[in-house]
Design a protein around this motif. Structure first.
Motif, PDB file in Angstrom:
ATOM      1  N   ILE A 189      27.990   4.458  -2.461  1.00 42.72           N
ATOM      2  CA  ILE A 189      28.456   5.481  -3.245  1.00 42.72           C
ATOM      3  C   ILE A 189      29.435   6.468  -2.426  1.00 42.72           C
ATOM      4  O   ILE A 189      30.394   6.891  -2.800  1.00 42.72           O
ATOM      5  N   GLU A 190      29.048   6.799  -1.272  1.00 39.85           N
ATOM      6  CA  GLU A 190      29.659   7.671  -0.446  1.00 39.85           C
ATOM      7  C   GLU A 190      30.976   7.042   0.035  1.00 39.85           C
ATOM      8  O   GLU A 190      31.915   7.811   0.151  1.00 39.85           O
ATOM      9  N   ASN A 241      36.924   7.302  -5.673  1.00 39.10           N
ATOM     10  CA  ASN A 241      36.253   6.882  -6.984  1.00 39.10           C
ATOM     11  C   ASN A 241      35.759   7.997  -7.672  1.00 39.10           C
ATOM     12  O   ASN A 241      34.900   8.639  -6.921  1.00 39.10           O
ATOM     13  N   ALA A 242      36.203   8.435  -8.796  1.00 38.39           N
ATOM     14  CA  ALA A 242      35.631   9.622  -9.476  1.00 38.39           C
ATOM     15  C   ALA A 242      34.152   9.114  -9.999  1.00 38.39           C
ATOM     16  O   ALA A 242      33.384  10.253  -9.918  1.00 38.39           O
ATOM     17  N   ASP A 243      33.861   8.175 -10.134  1.00 38.27           N
ATOM     18  CA  ASP A 243      32.263   8.086 -10.708  1.00 38.27           C
ATOM     19  C   ASP A 243      31.503   7.904  -9.565  1.00 38.27           C
ATOM     20  O   ASP A 243      30.460   8.627  -9.710  1.00 38.27           O
ATOM     21  N   ALA A 244      31.814   7.483  -8.462  1.00 36.92           N
ATOM     22  CA  ALA A 244      31.118   7.893  -7.180  1.00 36.92           C
ATOM     23  C   ALA A 244      31.027   9.395  -6.856  1.00 36.92           C
ATOM     24  O   ALA A 244      29.800   9.950  -6.485  1.00 36.92           O
ATOM     25  N   MET A 245      32.190  10.089  -6.959  1.00 39.38           N
ATOM     26  CA  MET A 245      32.017  11.545  -6.837  1.00 39.38           C
ATOM     27  C   MET A 245      30.964  12.305  -7.684  1.00 39.38           C
ATOM     28  O   MET A 245      30.211  12.981  -7.649  1.00 39.38           O
ATOM     29  N   LEU A 274      34.474  17.386 -11.631  1.00 32.73           N
ATOM     30  CA  LEU A 274      33.270  16.969 -11.618  1.00 32.73           C
ATOM     31  C   LEU A 274      32.196  17.806 -12.494  1.00 32.73           C
ATOM     32  O   LEU A 274      32.009  19.122 -12.149  1.00 32.73           O
ATOM     33  N   ASN A 275      31.673  17.001 -13.728  1.00 33.85           N
ATOM     34  CA  ASN A 275      30.655  17.990 -14.518  1.00 33.85           C
ATOM     35  C   ASN A 275      29.459  16.731 -14.506  1.00 33.85           C
ATOM     36  O   ASN A 275      29.734  15.834 -15.134  1.00 33.85           O
ATOM     37  N   VAL A 276      28.360  17.493 -14.418  1.00 36.22           N
ATOM     38  CA  VAL A 276      27.124  16.761 -14.148  1.00 36.22           C
ATOM     39  C   VAL A 276      26.712  16.339 -15.725  1.00 36.22           C
ATOM     40  O   VAL A 276      26.029  15.303 -15.923  1.00 36.22           O
ATOM     41  N   ASP A 277      27.171  17.068 -16.610  1.00 35.73           N
ATOM     42  CA  ASP A 277      26.934  16.481 -18.142  1.00 35.73           C
ATOM     43  C   ASP A 277      27.365  15.348 -18.343  1.00 35.73           C
ATOM     44  O   ASP A 277      26.909  14.543 -19.361  1.00 35.73           O
ATOM     45  N   GLU A 278      28.630  14.784 -17.851  1.00 41.37           N
ATOM     46  CA  GLU A 278      29.335  13.406 -17.860  1.00 41.37           C
ATOM     47  C   GLU A 278      28.463  12.402 -17.423  1.00 41.37           C
ATOM     48  O   GLU A 278      28.994  11.154 -17.378  1.00 41.37           O
ATOM     49  N   TYR A 279      27.418  12.684 -16.466  1.00 42.80           N
ATOM     50  CA  TYR A 279      26.837  11.552 -15.616  1.00 42.80           C
ATOM     51  C   TYR A 279      26.217  10.872 -16.466  1.00 42.80           C
ATOM     52  O   TYR A 279      25.616  11.205 -17.363  1.00 42.80           O
ATOM     53  N   ASN A 280      26.072   9.465 -16.012  1.00 39.91           N
ATOM     54  CA  ASN A 280      25.389   8.504 -16.766  1.00 39.91           C
ATOM     55  C   ASN A 280      24.787   7.363 -15.831  1.00 39.91           C
ATOM     56  O   ASN A 280      25.901   7.069 -15.105  1.00 39.91           O
TER      57      ASN A 280
END
Length: 138
Positions: A69-70, A77-81, A125-131
């Motif tokens: 991920i790092e 990579n936006a998903d990794a961030m 980066l919005n943690v609410d969008e994390y899945n």
């Protein structure tokens, strides 16, 4: 203990060894506690405990893939961030709940690096969008 003692009382062993009754008592008691917690995990009394348990599981899944991920985040990579943002936010919350703020400074440094990286790659980066499904690519 009560269950073990009851089994020993009902089925005494002349040799004096009651290991198997103690083991059975412990296993049955552990199963009963597990079933009870499983059935009542949505009870308002356990809401916070269940939330922390789920958060720790989510953070553990990220931690297992942290190197990849790092590396992906460094490549833009936006998903990794987003996964890193979720990890940092979740860790910060857990440490505050545990009153374990010893390494908060280290986390603040990592958060600043992530913010700079996100700004560089124009990523929000919005943690609410994390899945959790985002982790499958790593």
């Amino acid at each position: 203990m009560v269950l073990s003692q009851l089994l020993i009382y009902l089925f005494p062993d002349p040799s004096g060894s009651h290991f198997h009754w103690n083991a059975i008592g412990v296993l049955v008691s552990a199963a009963l506690v597990g079933i009870t917690l499983s059935k009542h995990r949505y009870h308002p009394y356990l809401t916070e405990v269940y939330y922390v348990w789920q958060l720790k599981q989510a953070l553990n899944k990220i931690t297992r893939k942290m190197r990849k991920i790092e590396a992906a985040a460094q490549q833009g990579n936006a998903d990794a961030m987003l996964a890193l943002q979720y990890s940092y936010s979740g860790s910060r919350l857990l440490w505050q709940l545990d009153d374990n703020t010893i390494i908060m400074d280290e986390l603040a440094v990592k958060q600043t690096e992530l913010n700079n990286l996100a700004e560089k790659h124009n990523v929000s980066l919005n943690v609410d969008e994390y899945n959790e499904q985002l982790l499958k690519q790593f």
